[in-house]
Design a protein around this motif. Sequence first.
Motif, PDB file in Angstrom:
ATOM      1  N   UNK A 223      40.823  30.480  32.054  1.00 50.53           N
ATOM      2  CA  UNK A 223      42.279  30.521  31.934  1.00 50.53           C
ATOM      3  C   UNK A 223      42.640  31.535  30.861  1.00 50.53           C
ATOM      4  N   UNK A 224      43.239  32.625  31.311  1.00 48.43           N
ATOM      5  CA  UNK A 224      43.670  33.691  30.408  1.00 48.43           C
ATOM      6  C   UNK A 224      44.707  34.524  31.133  1.00 48.43           C
ATOM      7  N   UNK A 225      45.141  35.589  30.447  1.00 48.01           N
ATOM      8  CA  UNK A 225      46.145  36.455  31.070  1.00 48.01           C
ATOM      9  C   UNK A 225      45.590  37.196  32.273  1.00 48.01           C
ATOM     10  N   UNK A 226      44.242  37.285  32.367  1.00 46.36           N
ATOM     11  CA  UNK A 226      43.631  37.973  33.506  1.00 46.36           C
ATOM     12  C   UNK A 226      43.367  37.062  34.685  1.00 46.36           C
ATOM     13  N   UNK A 227      43.745  35.811  34.582  1.00 46.36           N
ATOM     14  CA  UNK A 227      43.546  34.877  35.697  1.00 46.36           C
ATOM     15  C   UNK A 227      44.363  35.338  36.905  1.00 46.36           C
ATOM     16  N   UNK A 228      43.794  35.236  38.122  1.00 41.04           N
ATOM     17  CA  UNK A 228      44.552  35.649  39.304  1.00 41.04           C
ATOM     18  C   UNK A 228      45.901  34.936  39.373  1.00 41.04           C
ATOM     19  N   UNK A 229      46.942  35.686  39.643  1.00 43.39           N
ATOM     20  CA  UNK A 229      48.272  35.134  39.792  1.00 43.39           C
ATOM     21  C   UNK A 229      49.112  35.185  38.530  1.00 43.39           C
TER      22      UNK A 229
END
Length: 581
Positions: A223-229
């Motif tokens: 879970x981070x800003x690069x998570x899909x969506x």
Amino acid sequence: MPPRAYSSFSFRNLTPQLFLLVILPLVVLLFGISLGGLTLHQQAMRGLVAERDERAVRAAAATLEEQIVHRKTAVLALALRVRPETPLEELPRILESSPLPAPDFDLGFSYLARGGDPLAHTGDAALWEAFSIPDHALRPLFARDAPPALIQTVHPRTGDPVMLVTASAFKGGPLAVGAFSPAELAQRILPQVFTPGERSVAFMIDGDGRLIYQAGQAGAHEISASHPGVMEALAGESGALYTEANNREYVVAYSPIPSADWALVIEEPWEEVTNPLLRTTENAPLVLLPALVLALLALWFGLRQVVQPLQALGVKAAAVGGGDFETIEQPVGGIEEIRQLQTELIRLARKVHSAQRGLRGYIGAMTTGQEEERRRLARELHDDTLQALIALNQRVQLARLSPNRGDGEALAEIQDLIAQTLANLRRITRALRPVFLEELGLAAALEALADDANKSQDLEIIYRQTGEQQRLTPIQELSIYRIAQEALNNVIKHARASQAVLSLEYGSDQVALRVTDDGRGFNVPDSPAELTPQGHFGLLGLYERADLIGARLHIESAPGAGTIVTVTAGLPAVQKEETPK
């Protein structure tokens, strides 16, 4: 040579034919349906899970957005309670007396000075003293009339995200602030649309990539800003996508929360949602057998208890239409609703039969009344008018035989006979057709009717008129006049009243006739046809005349309470247009 031995198995036997032509094709068909249905179901469920999660995340995001807007409105209302002339000492009292939605702001409310120091507050005082709000965030809020705004900070003790909703009512005034935990808000909203399972997660993340809330364990991705969506949601987009990880395919649904610059994401493996349904689909062929048996039983029940009774009831209803009112009373059976329907049809048939008998009696009474009226008219013309004309003829003959004797006396007798004959003819013609009705209108005819009744009866009849007199159509005026005439006759013959009031009321779009008496009254039947077997056709005549002109007739009466007969008719269309002029 011994006879040739034939195998007992033959394709001409019934059993192989049933197997090959019926059982085997059904087995193949069911097997094909199972495999094809399983494949199609997997594809359909894959899309349905994505659609379901997308709808859920959009609904949750919309609810969160609505809650944030609601909180902004509440803080703005708190700010508007302060005026430029309000002393700072009044701020604590304003906070205490304000109808604040405390559950929405779990960390309390406060009024802040320009430097960020709390002037008045609710909740933990140390918490408001410890809040760290950057000057660059506060300065624009005091520099002008600031609309409600959101400032994100952290809890001084736990380090959890905290949202501050701010609003100012006037330039330089104290800043109204409400503090709430976004995690608590999400905890109230998300469980309504999402239940986390194994490898399923729902989370909120802000524009700086900081995690605000998480429900469930992380599945395929960190879970981070690069998570899909996430990036798509922060860009203001909503939707769903598929991603693979650890030999599983995940559905990722995302939606933005614009007012807070948050992204809401739901991630779960779609196979875990669909597996129970897929196992049910595999057993679908076995489910079809009891379903088929139940369908046959339902068909048999419906045929015996619904269709056949309804068909029999339809035949009996057709017989009622042909005049056979006894056949409908023979029971047809069936379910309770059909028996109740037959009971209502029996009641309706009895009412129709009674109405037909009443109508025949009413027609017979009308015919008898017409014949009696003709006999009465013929008798009056013969006994009165005709005899007067014979006497007049004799006087003329005598005057011609003796022209020089008593000319003045003979002419006086002839003149008296002529006057008496004219009076009799006027009386007869007025009874047949009221002259006042055609020449002067309904009001004058009703007034004359009341005067004539007063002269010939001991009953006191009062005539009243309200509103501006307006002419109706000839058929309306005649029908209303006859209704008044019949109502007064009923009062005279049956009411035993001492006084009756005949009133005519003109309105803007209708006219109302009301006949009221203080007589003995009666019980008004539900239908006027109920009185016809007793020979009382007056009420039925009133209703028939009212229906003839599209008027509404209402009768109020009770034993010992008198009777009120009211008929209301609409004015003609042309008359309605001319009325306002």
